[in-house]
Design a protein around this motif. Structure first.
Motif, PDB file in Angstrom:
ATOM      1  N   TRP A   1       0.834  -1.199   0.000  1.00 45.29           N
ATOM      2  CA  TRP A   1       0.000   0.000   0.000  1.00 45.29           C
ATOM      3  C   TRP A   1       0.867   1.246   0.000  1.00 45.29           C
ATOM      4  CZ3 TRP A   1      -4.526   1.668  -1.218  1.00 45.29           C
ATOM      5  CH2 TRP A   1      -4.991   2.894  -0.730  1.00 45.29           C
ATOM      6  N   GLN A   2       0.477   2.230  -0.810  1.00 47.13           N
ATOM      7  CA  GLN A   2       1.141   3.528  -0.840  1.00 47.13           C
ATOM      8  C   GLN A   2       0.181   4.544  -0.261  1.00 47.13           C
ATOM      9  OE1 GLN A   2       2.135   4.054  -4.949  1.00 47.13           O
ATOM     10  NE2 GLN A   2       3.478   2.263  -4.998  1.00 47.13           N
ATOM     11  N   ALA A   3       0.679   5.342   0.677  1.00 44.27           N
ATOM     12  CA  ALA A   3      -0.188   6.214   1.466  1.00 44.27           C
ATOM     13  C   ALA A   3      -1.017   7.165   0.620  1.00 44.27           C
ATOM     14  CB  ALA A   3       0.643   7.007   2.476  1.00 44.27           C
ATOM     15  N   SER A   4      -0.504   7.626  -0.514  1.00 48.53           N
ATOM     16  CA  SER A   4      -1.262   8.563  -1.343  1.00 48.53           C
ATOM     17  C   SER A   4      -2.254   7.782  -2.194  1.00 48.53           C
ATOM     18  CB  SER A   4      -0.324   9.359  -2.250  1.00 48.53           C
ATOM     19  OG  SER A   4       0.415   8.484  -3.066  1.00 48.53           O
ATOM     20  N   GLY A   5      -3.429   7.540  -1.648  1.00 56.81           N
ATOM     21  CA  GLY A   5      -4.446   6.757  -2.347  1.00 56.81           C
ATOM     22  C   GLY A   5      -5.273   7.564  -3.320  1.00 56.81           C
ATOM     23  N   GLU A   6      -4.911   8.845  -3.534  1.00 58.77           N
ATOM     24  CA  GLU A   6      -5.668   9.682  -4.455  1.00 58.77           C
ATOM     25  C   GLU A   6      -5.556   9.148  -5.879  1.00 58.77           C
ATOM     26  OE1 GLU A   6      -7.754  12.211  -3.807  1.00 58.77           O
ATOM     27  OE2 GLU A   6      -7.427  11.613  -1.733  1.00 58.77           O
ATOM     28  N   GLY A   7      -6.655   9.133  -6.577  1.00 55.55           N
ATOM     29  CA  GLY A   7      -6.652   8.681  -7.959  1.00 55.55           C
ATOM     30  C   GLY A   7      -6.698   7.177  -8.125  1.00 55.55           C
ATOM     31  N   VAL A   8      -6.759   6.450  -7.006  1.00 55.38           N
ATOM     32  CA  VAL A   8      -6.830   4.992  -7.079  1.00 55.38           C
ATOM     33  C   VAL A   8      -8.235   4.585  -7.514  1.00 55.38           C
ATOM     34  CG1 VAL A   8      -6.790   2.867  -5.714  1.00 55.38           C
ATOM     35  CG2 VAL A   8      -5.038   4.613  -5.366  1.00 55.38           C
ATOM     36  N   PHE A   9      -8.318   3.653  -8.441  1.00 60.70           N
ATOM     37  CA  PHE A   9      -9.614   3.142  -8.870  1.00 60.70           C
ATOM     38  C   PHE A   9      -9.749   1.688  -8.438  1.00 60.70           C
ATOM     39  CE2 PHE A   9      -6.626   3.542 -12.443  1.00 60.70           C
ATOM     40  CZ  PHE A   9      -6.281   2.210 -12.605  1.00 60.70           C
ATOM     41  N   MET A  10     -10.992   1.236  -8.267  1.00 63.49           N
ATOM     42  CA  MET A  10     -11.246  -0.126  -7.810  1.00 63.49           C
ATOM     43  C   MET A  10     -10.866  -1.124  -8.904  1.00 63.49           C
ATOM     44  SD  MET A  10     -12.173  -1.695  -5.125  1.00 63.49           S
ATOM     45  CE  MET A  10     -13.152  -0.568  -4.123  1.00 63.49           C
ATOM     46  N   ALA A  11     -10.239  -2.216  -8.496  1.00 57.48           N
ATOM     47  CA  ALA A  11      -9.866  -3.256  -9.449  1.00 57.48           C
ATOM     48  C   ALA A  11     -10.008  -4.614  -8.785  1.00 57.48           C
ATOM     49  CB  ALA A  11      -8.426  -3.045  -9.936  1.00 57.48           C
ATOM     50  N   ARG A  12     -10.179  -5.617  -9.616  1.00 58.51           N
ATOM     51  CA  ARG A  12     -10.367  -6.984  -9.135  1.00 58.51           C
ATOM     52  C   ARG A  12      -9.162  -7.845  -9.505  1.00 58.51           C
ATOM     53  NH1 ARG A  12     -16.473  -8.755  -9.323  1.00 58.51           N
ATOM     54  NH2 ARG A  12     -17.413  -6.867  -8.477  1.00 58.51           N
ATOM     55  N   SER A  13      -9.139  -9.045  -8.938  1.00 54.85           N
ATOM     56  CA  SER A  13      -8.027  -9.951  -9.223  1.00 54.85           C
ATOM     57  C   SER A  13      -7.936 -10.270 -10.707  1.00 54.85           C
ATOM     58  CB  SER A  13      -8.184 -11.249  -8.419  1.00 54.85           C
ATOM     59  OG  SER A  13      -8.105 -10.983  -7.033  1.00 54.85           O
ATOM     60  N   ARG A  14      -9.098 -10.402 -11.374  1.00 58.02           N
ATOM     61  CA  ARG A  14      -9.068 -10.728 -12.806  1.00 58.02           C
ATOM     62  C   ARG A  14      -8.443  -9.581 -13.606  1.00 58.02           C
ATOM     63  NH1 ARG A  14     -12.190  -9.183 -16.935  1.00 58.02           N
ATOM     64  NH2 ARG A  14     -13.728  -7.564 -16.544  1.00 58.02           N
ATOM     65  N   HIS A  15      -8.626  -8.339 -13.145  1.00 59.12           N
ATOM     66  CA  HIS A  15      -8.009  -7.204 -13.831  1.00 59.12           C
ATOM     67  C   HIS A  15      -6.483  -7.264 -13.701  1.00 59.12           C
ATOM     68  CE1 HIS A  15     -11.998  -5.012 -12.729  1.00 59.12           C
ATOM     69  NE2 HIS A  15     -12.124  -5.733 -13.826  1.00 59.12           N
ATOM     70  N   LEU A  16      -5.998  -7.585 -12.503  1.00 56.59           N
ATOM     71  CA  LEU A  16      -4.553  -7.685 -12.290  1.00 56.59           C
ATOM     72  C   LEU A  16      -3.961  -8.815 -13.138  1.00 56.59           C
ATOM     73  CD1 LEU A  16      -4.262  -7.166  -8.423  1.00 56.59           C
ATOM     74  CD2 LEU A  16      -4.054  -5.475 -10.248  1.00 56.59           C
ATOM     75  N   GLU A  17      -4.691  -9.926 -13.205  1.00 59.82           N
ATOM     76  CA  GLU A  17      -4.217 -11.055 -14.016  1.00 59.82           C
ATOM     77  C   GLU A  17      -4.142 -10.666 -15.492  1.00 59.82           C
ATOM     78  OE1 GLU A  17      -6.970 -14.143 -13.098  1.00 59.82           O
ATOM     79  OE2 GLU A  17      -6.303 -14.327 -11.012  1.00 59.82           O
ATOM     80  N   ALA A  18      -5.147  -9.936 -15.968  1.00 57.74           N
ATOM     81  CA  ALA A  18      -5.149  -9.508 -17.374  1.00 57.74           C
ATOM     82  C   ALA A  18      -3.989  -8.545 -17.645  1.00 57.74           C
ATOM     83  CB  ALA A  18      -6.479  -8.841 -17.720  1.00 57.74           C
ATOM     84  N   LEU A  19      -3.751  -7.606 -16.734  1.00 54.74           N
ATOM     85  CA  LEU A  19      -2.649  -6.657 -16.905  1.00 54.74           C
ATOM     86  C   LEU A  19      -1.297  -7.375 -16.873  1.00 54.74           C
ATOM     87  CD1 LEU A  19      -3.970  -3.754 -14.636  1.00 54.74           C
ATOM     88  CD2 LEU A  19      -3.767  -3.713 -17.135  1.00 54.74           C
ATOM     89  N   ALA A  20      -1.187  -8.402 -16.037  1.00 49.59           N
ATOM     90  CA  ALA A  20       0.056  -9.183 -15.985  1.00 49.59           C
ATOM     91  C   ALA A  20       0.290  -9.903 -17.310  1.00 49.59           C
ATOM     92  CB  ALA A  20       0.000 -10.178 -14.829  1.00 49.59           C
ATOM     93  N   LYS A  21      -0.779 -10.429 -17.917  1.00 46.71           N
ATOM     94  CA  LYS A  21      -0.649 -11.080 -19.233  1.00 46.71           C
ATOM     95  C   LYS A  21      -0.175 -10.075 -20.284  1.00 46.71           C
ATOM     96  CE  LYS A  21      -4.273 -14.617 -18.795  1.00 46.71           C
ATOM     97  NZ  LYS A  21      -5.610 -15.019 -19.335  1.00 46.71           N
TER      98      LYS A  21
END
Length: 448
Positions: A375-395
């Motif tokens: 976690w990075q303390a400056s959470g401004e601009g963070v959008f909600m994401a799911r595990s499937r989104h992270l998996e797709a970005l990793a691909k």
């Protein structure tokens, strides 16, 4: 992606239980027919009308607000009727039954939002954010979910897609001139453009990972021998007495759970039975549940008495833990030795010294848990994401790396870019298998 003509659906759109207001939502071609049957006429589009809601024999069900939305200017993109009445469960069921009697069928979980997605009112990432807004457990999570719902995440994905498609088109165009003695890859600075896309992808991935933390939280399991202060530490982290604290070994015989937040990040704390050999059948079951809880943990806190440190019993516990599970050695009861709270790295292992009884050093533990989770303390601009989104970005990252590794082979670079584009498009739903859609929307509540 226009949805096929389908049945008219209806459902109670407000939460179960009693409330001041309850809403029955109808979507589909028969919305006007149902309005005529319940209200006597269909209100003007997008105008609230205070009217009688009636049964087939003109018996009054209730008086309330009716709003009609004509397609495509509605949440689902279809004709929609919303009936707002008093929020009693029995009355809501009567009103829904009347709509079903007039030709609607009961909506499936998430079916309204699925129709909004199929009718291009939302992309898939926005549709998923609908349920994330509803289920957000912290203010930070709610704000992030709203950012995704309003399209911030999707816009970042579309910007990436735009650059990727432009580069892919250039590389594929190069394939049309195989006889030309021109190094189109170098001339077109394909490597530089690929690197720029990867940097942009890294920024999106970091924001998405932060959003996933806000959604999923951190599963923290407290383990150790009896009477080392696990329940006291749980109470300190939770800020209330959720666990019984006594000097009697084996007081905690079952898994206790408490949900708190640190800087907006949900923290799911699991206090467990003390790990020891025992003949008590109830305590044995509690110890077995402790080991099961560790299977889904993100972090394990091994508590030890600071007076004697990590001995053979603690080493035995550590040996049984999953090898890839992050661990923090927590040396408790420093108040008895006048030692100061601190974090020490010993042989690449983290040791935190604190007093669960008095709260000394607990803030060090909280901050270190956030650090371990990324976690990075400056959470401004963070959008909600799911595990499937992270998996797709990793691909996508893998395919871009492959493209960099084979930069001199234009045909293979073009194929890797195509695969990267397809993986990225899964996030917004441009390329999404039907079975994945079914799984996503089945987790919504009925009425949404």
């Amino acid at each position: 992606m226009k949805a096929e003509a389908s049945e008219t659906i209806a459902a109670i759109a407000t939460a179960p239980g009693s409330g001041g207001i309850g809403v029955v939502r109808v979507s589909g071609d028969k919305a006007k027919v149902i309005a005529n049957g319940v209200l006597g006429h269909c209100p003007a589009p997008r105008h609230a009308a205070y009217l009688d809601f009636k049964e087939a024999d003109d018996t009054l069900i209730d008086r309330g607000i009716a709003i009609y939305y004509a397609a495509p200017h509605s949440y689902t993109g279809e004709d929609v009727l919303e009936l707002q009445a008093h929020g009693g469960p029995a009355l809501m069921k009567l009103l829904l039954a009347r709509c079903l009697q007039l030709g609607a069928r009961q909506a499936l979980p998430g079916e309204f939002t699925k129709r909004a997605y199929l009718n291009d009112k939302l992309d898939l990432a926005q549709a998923e954010a609908v349920v994330d807004v509803i289920n957000a457990s912290t203010e930070a999570a709610a704000r992030s979910a709203v950012r995704s719902l309003t399209g911030e995440f999707s816009s970042r994905i579309q910007a990436l897609l735009g650059r990727m498609v432009e580069l892919r088109m250039y590389v594929e165009a190069c394939l049309d001139f195989p006889e030309e003695e021109i190094d189109f890859i170098t001339q077109g600075r394909v490597g530089e453009k690929l690197d720029a896309i990867r940097q942009q992808l890294d920024a999106v991935f970091n924001s998405a990972r932060q959003g996933n933390l806000l959604r999923e939280g951190i599963q923290v399991v407290l383990i150790g021998q009896p009477n080392v202060g696990k329940s006291s530490l749980m109470n300190q982290l939770a800020g209330e007495d959720v666990a019984i604290v006594t000097e009697i070994a084996g007081t905690t015989r079952d898994v206790l759970r408490s949900a708190i937040q640190i800087e907006g990040v949900p923290l799911h704390i699991i206090d467990t039975a003390g790990l020891r050999e025992t003949t008590d059948e109830v305590e044995k079951q509690g110890i077995a549940r402790t080991w099961r809880a560790l299977e889904s943990a993100n972090v394990a806190l091994l508590l030890v008495d600071a007076a004697h440190g990590i001995g053979p019993a603690e080493k035995s516990i550590l040996e049984r833990l999953p090898k890839d599970l992050p661990k923090i050695r927590v040396h408790n009861k420093i108040d008895l030795s006048s030692e100061q709270p601190k974090i020490a790295i010993i042989d690449d292992e983290t040791h935190i010294y604190l007093s669960a009884k008095h709260g000394q050093g607990v803030d060090l533990l909280r901050q270190h848990l956030l650090h371990m989770a990324g976690w990075q303390a400056s959470g401004e601009g963070v959008f909600m994401a799911r595990s499937r989104h992270l998996e797709a970005l990793a691909k996508v990252a893998e395919h871009l790396q492959q493209a960099m590794d084979i930069l001199g082979q234009a045909e293979l670079v073009a194929e890797e870019l195509r695969l990267a584009q397809e993986s990225l498009s899964e996030i917004t739903g441009e390329f999404t298998p039907d079975d994945l859609l079914g799984e996503i929307f089945s987790k919504f509540c009925i009425g949404k």
